[in-house]
Design a protein around this motif. Structure first.
Motif, short mmCIF file in Angstrom:
data_model
loop_
_atom_site.label_atom_id
_atom_site.label_comp_id
_atom_site.label_asym_id
_atom_site.label_seq_id
_atom_site.Cartn_x
_atom_site.Cartn_y
_atom_site.Cartn_z
N GLU A 175 0.82 -1.21 0.00
CA GLU A 175 0.00 0.00 0.00
C GLU A 175 0.86 1.26 0.00
N THR A 176 1.99 1.21 0.68
CA THR A 176 2.91 2.35 0.65
C THR A 176 3.45 2.55 -0.76
N ALA A 177 3.83 1.46 -1.39
CA ALA A 177 4.33 1.53 -2.77
C ALA A 177 3.27 2.06 -3.71
N GLU A 178 2.03 1.61 -3.52
CA GLU A 178 0.92 2.10 -4.35
C GLU A 178 0.74 3.60 -4.18
N ASP A 179 0.78 4.05 -2.94
CA ASP A 179 0.60 5.47 -2.66
C ASP A 179 1.70 6.30 -3.32
N LEU A 180 2.95 5.85 -3.19
CA LEU A 180 4.07 6.56 -3.78
C LEU A 180 3.96 6.60 -5.31
N ALA A 181 3.62 5.46 -5.89
CA ALA A 181 3.50 5.40 -7.34
C ALA A 181 2.39 6.32 -7.84
N SER A 197 -2.79 -3.90 -9.06
CA SER A 197 -3.29 -3.45 -10.37
C SER A 197 -3.13 -1.94 -10.52
N ARG A 198 -3.25 -1.22 -9.41
CA ARG A 198 -3.03 0.23 -9.46
C ARG A 198 -1.54 0.57 -9.40
N PHE A 199 -0.80 -0.16 -8.60
CA PHE A 199 0.65 0.06 -8.50
C PHE A 199 1.32 -0.11 -9.86
N ASN A 200 0.91 -1.12 -10.59
CA ASN A 200 1.56 -1.44 -11.87
C ASN A 200 1.28 -0.43 -12.97
N LYS A 201 0.38 0.50 -12.72
CA LYS A 201 0.10 1.53 -13.72
C LYS A 201 1.10 2.68 -13.65
N GLY A 202 1.92 2.71 -12.60
CA GLY A 202 2.88 3.79 -12.44
C GLY A 202 4.24 3.43 -13.00
N ASP A 203 5.22 4.25 -12.69
CA ASP A 203 6.62 4.00 -13.08
C ASP A 203 7.21 3.09 -12.02
N THR A 204 6.97 1.81 -12.17
CA THR A 204 7.23 0.87 -11.07
C THR A 204 7.99 -0.37 -11.54
N ALA A 205 8.57 -1.04 -10.56
CA ALA A 205 9.23 -2.33 -10.80
C ALA A 205 9.09 -3.17 -9.53
N ILE A 206 9.19 -4.48 -9.71
CA ILE A 206 9.10 -5.41 -8.58
C ILE A 206 10.31 -6.34 -8.63
N LEU A 207 10.99 -6.47 -7.51
CA LEU A 207 12.11 -7.39 -7.40
C LEU A 207 11.82 -8.38 -6.29
#
Length: 644
Positions: A519-525, A554-564
């Motif tokens: 949720e933090t990542a989603e908010d930042l993105a 689904s919302r996080f992935n719409k931003g400038d994001t990556a997952i490791l």
């Protein structure tokens, strides 16, 4: 506020209902393993009837013990042996003026062989469910007729037990829905092909029930007005289905949506607004003359009233709202909205069921335990009880102790109640947690709890009060790994970001992908930051409900994001974070401006120990025992305070 429409009497067929509030069917697994109604199930439904619900529709009720098992400990109407206990349930509901329909159900392909002693699921056509992923046995024509007869038998047994009517579950991708939908029905016999053939099993069931039980015995049919899947029934198809069902003689249409393959539209997570699918019910209602019941993700009485005023439906159906607060109807009738513990949409109830356990609610510790917590011991005798910490566990303990007639003093070192709930309410779509804090604070105010904000509890402050018991609910602290660079100025915790709005740079690494991290990542993105979510395990979201995770990501992935994933934080340097790739056993540097730690929490043991050393009765609750979710905090606070 008074809700006039909600509390206007209504009728389904010839059946009179005292208001327009329906408790919609929800699987809870409170029945006996034999399928009979248990004492716990009776207490659960009676509590909702006692608090004013007009019509209760039971959980999915099995009509086929061989291939129709939907859940563990599922209610059944397959044999006359089920009548006596079902009659007890009916009488328990009737004595409070409520009515009861069992929801007759067959899962079809949406179940598992393990629930049926290894027998495969069955379906109109051999097409596996995308979620359950088990190849179903294609029903023969004779087997279709046997299932038709089983539904009719279930209705006859229901009437013999004194039920006021029945609901046929033809929604959510279950067997009857599978016959109706061109997505799942590829048959070439009389039960497949054209529209009238796909409707045939419904026609036969309804006609036979009316013949056996009489035309005055009401039948409701629940449909998915939009399946939200390619090749499935859309709204225009469901209008035709509803009008056809009306011509067969049904007395009400209960409008829902979705199938297991679009399950997020059935049991919505917290991001879905109230009334988001009201167009479905409104369209169906415009095309039929019989009453329309509809679920619409309702949390607040005002929304339920608004939907009735707009003509969206004739009866408003509430599901999880009744789990979160058994007295929802009673409080709504009194216009006491703030007193209602409103469903958070957190999916905890559904996660418990999917884990094979009975249904529970994150904010209602008495759900499924109504009998266990029925007899309160009011032995406080105005003795002082001290609660250290004003988070969810502390607030719940304070409420219960005050109800038991203790003189409760609650210490909270910050300026507001709520503890970690205040940070948890900050990410997108989490405002409902703020509702919970507001309601719990109001509960304490009404109970005259002595709340001392901006006051850190110490032995020196507490000792003069002479407490009979001290509950320590001081919460937990974020885990800070002992690695080089962790004390740099550009390193913050998720709590610091969410609660205090700590500054972050353009590029951010969020370390840890539990719910707080996601949720933090989603908010930042969502605020335009370039975000990399780092998780040491192989998959993102350990311990997070899959529906909630899907929704957030689904919302996080719409931003400038990556997952490791499979990457472990080793060091924080001027260049960024040093990560160990646990698959390649090699390190890599990820350049970022800010590092946000979301690696879990550990109990604040140092807070509790001085109290343990000083007082005879000290009880640790919530995160002070083990870091957990809202559910664990409230359950712990309630049960320990109830039992002390």
């Amino acid at each position: 506020m008074k809700y006039q429409k909600l509390f206007t009497p209504g009728k389904i067929g010839s059946l009179e209902l005292k208001n327009r509030i329906v408790m919609s069917a929800m699987g809870v697994s409170f029945a006996k393993s034999t399928g009979e109604t248990s004492d716990d199930m009776i207490a659960y439904y009676e509590e909702r009837a006692k608090n004013g619900c007009g019509l209760i529709i039971t959980e999915i009720t099995r009509i086929d013990d061989v291939n129709g098992v939907g859940t563990n400990c599922q209610l059944s109407l397959t044999d006359a042996k089920h009548i006596p206990q079902m009659e007890r349930l009916v009488m328990a509901v009737h004595k409070h003026g409520a009515k009861l329909f069992p929801q007759l159900h067959h899962p079809g392909r949406q179940t598992h062989a393990r629930l049926m002693q290894g027998r495969p699921p069955v379906a109109p056509s051999p097409i596996p469910c995308g979620k359950c992923k088990e190849m179903p046995h294609e029903l023969t024509t004779k087997e279709c007729e046997d299932i038709r007869n089983a539904f009719v038998k279930g209705a006859v047994l229901a009437q013999m037990a004194g039920c006021d009517g029945v609901e046929l579950h033809a929604a959510h991708g279950y067997l009857l829905n599978q016959f109706l939908s061109p997505h799942t029905n590829k048959r070439t016999d009389k039960y497949g092909g054209c529209f009238s053939n796909r409707m045939r099993i419904m026609a036969e069931i309804i006609t036979a029930i009316k013949h056996m039980c009489g035309r005055e015995f009401p039948i409701s049919v629940r449909i998915s007005a939009d399946e939200f899947i390619d090749g499935g029934n859309a709204l225009e198809d469901s209008v035709k289905i509803a009008r056809t069902l009306e011509s067969y003689g049904v007395d009400a249409i209960n409008v829902s949506s979705g199938t297991y393959e679009s399950g997020i539209t059935i049991i919505e997570p917290n991001s879905y607004p109230q009334g988001w699918k009201k167009h479905l019910a409104a369209t169906i209602r415009k095309n039929v003359k019989i009453p329309v019941i509809a679920v619409n993700c309702i949390k607040e009485p005002g929304m339920a009233e608004q939907l009735l005023e707009e003509g969206v439906c004739d009866f408003t159906a509430l599901g999880r709202a009744h789990l979160a607060d058994a007295a929802w109807v009673k409080k709504a009738k009194a216009g006491d909205d703030i007193a209602i513990r409103k469903c958070l949409g957190c999916m905890y109830c559904f996660g418990e069921l999917e884990s094979g356990r009975k249904c529970k609610c994150a904010i209602n510790a008495t759900l499924s335990r109504e009998r266990e917590f029925a007899n309160w011991n009011y032995n406080g005798d105005e003795r002082t009880a001290v609660v250290v910490g004003g988070g969810p566990a502390g607030m719940e303990a304070a409420r219960v102790l005050a109800q038991r007639k203790f003189n409760v003093v609650l210490f909270e070192k910050t300026s507001v109640l709520g503890g970690q709930l205040n940070a948890a309410s900050k990410p997108p779509h989490k405002e409902k947690i703020g509702w919970l804090v507001e309601t719990m604070a109001e509960e304490l105010r009404r109970l005259n709890v002595d709340i001392r904000l901006n006051t850190e509890a110490t032995v020196e402050i507490v000792k003069p009060l002479g407490p009979a018991v001290v509950f320590v609910a001081a919460g937990a602290a974020p885990i800070i790994p002992q690695i080089p660079g962790v004390d740099r100025a550009n390193v913050i915790t998720a709590e610091e970001y969410l609660q205090n709005g700590a500054d972050v740079g353009k590029s951010v690494a969020v370390i840890g992908s539990g719910l707080t991290g996601c949720e933090t990542a989603e908010d930042l993105a969502g605020k335009g930051h370039k975000v990399t979510l780092v998780e040491m395990l192989k998959k993102v979201g350990p311990g997070v409900n899959e529906t909630v995770l899907y929704d957030v990501m689904s919302r996080f992935n719409k931003g400038d994001t990556a997952i490791l994933t499979s990457h472990r934080l080793m060091d924080i340097t001027d260049q960024g974070v040093v990560l160990l790739d646990m698959k390649a056993t090699a390190t890599t540097v990820l350049p970022v401006d800010t590092v946000v730690l979301a690696m879990g929490v550990r109990p604040r043991c140092n807070v509790a120990q001085p109290f343990i050393d000083t007082f005879d009765d000290v009880i640790l609750i919530g995160d002070n025992v083990k870091g957990g979710r809202i559910a664990e905090a409230i359950s712990d606070g309630f049960s320990r305070a109830f039992s002390f």
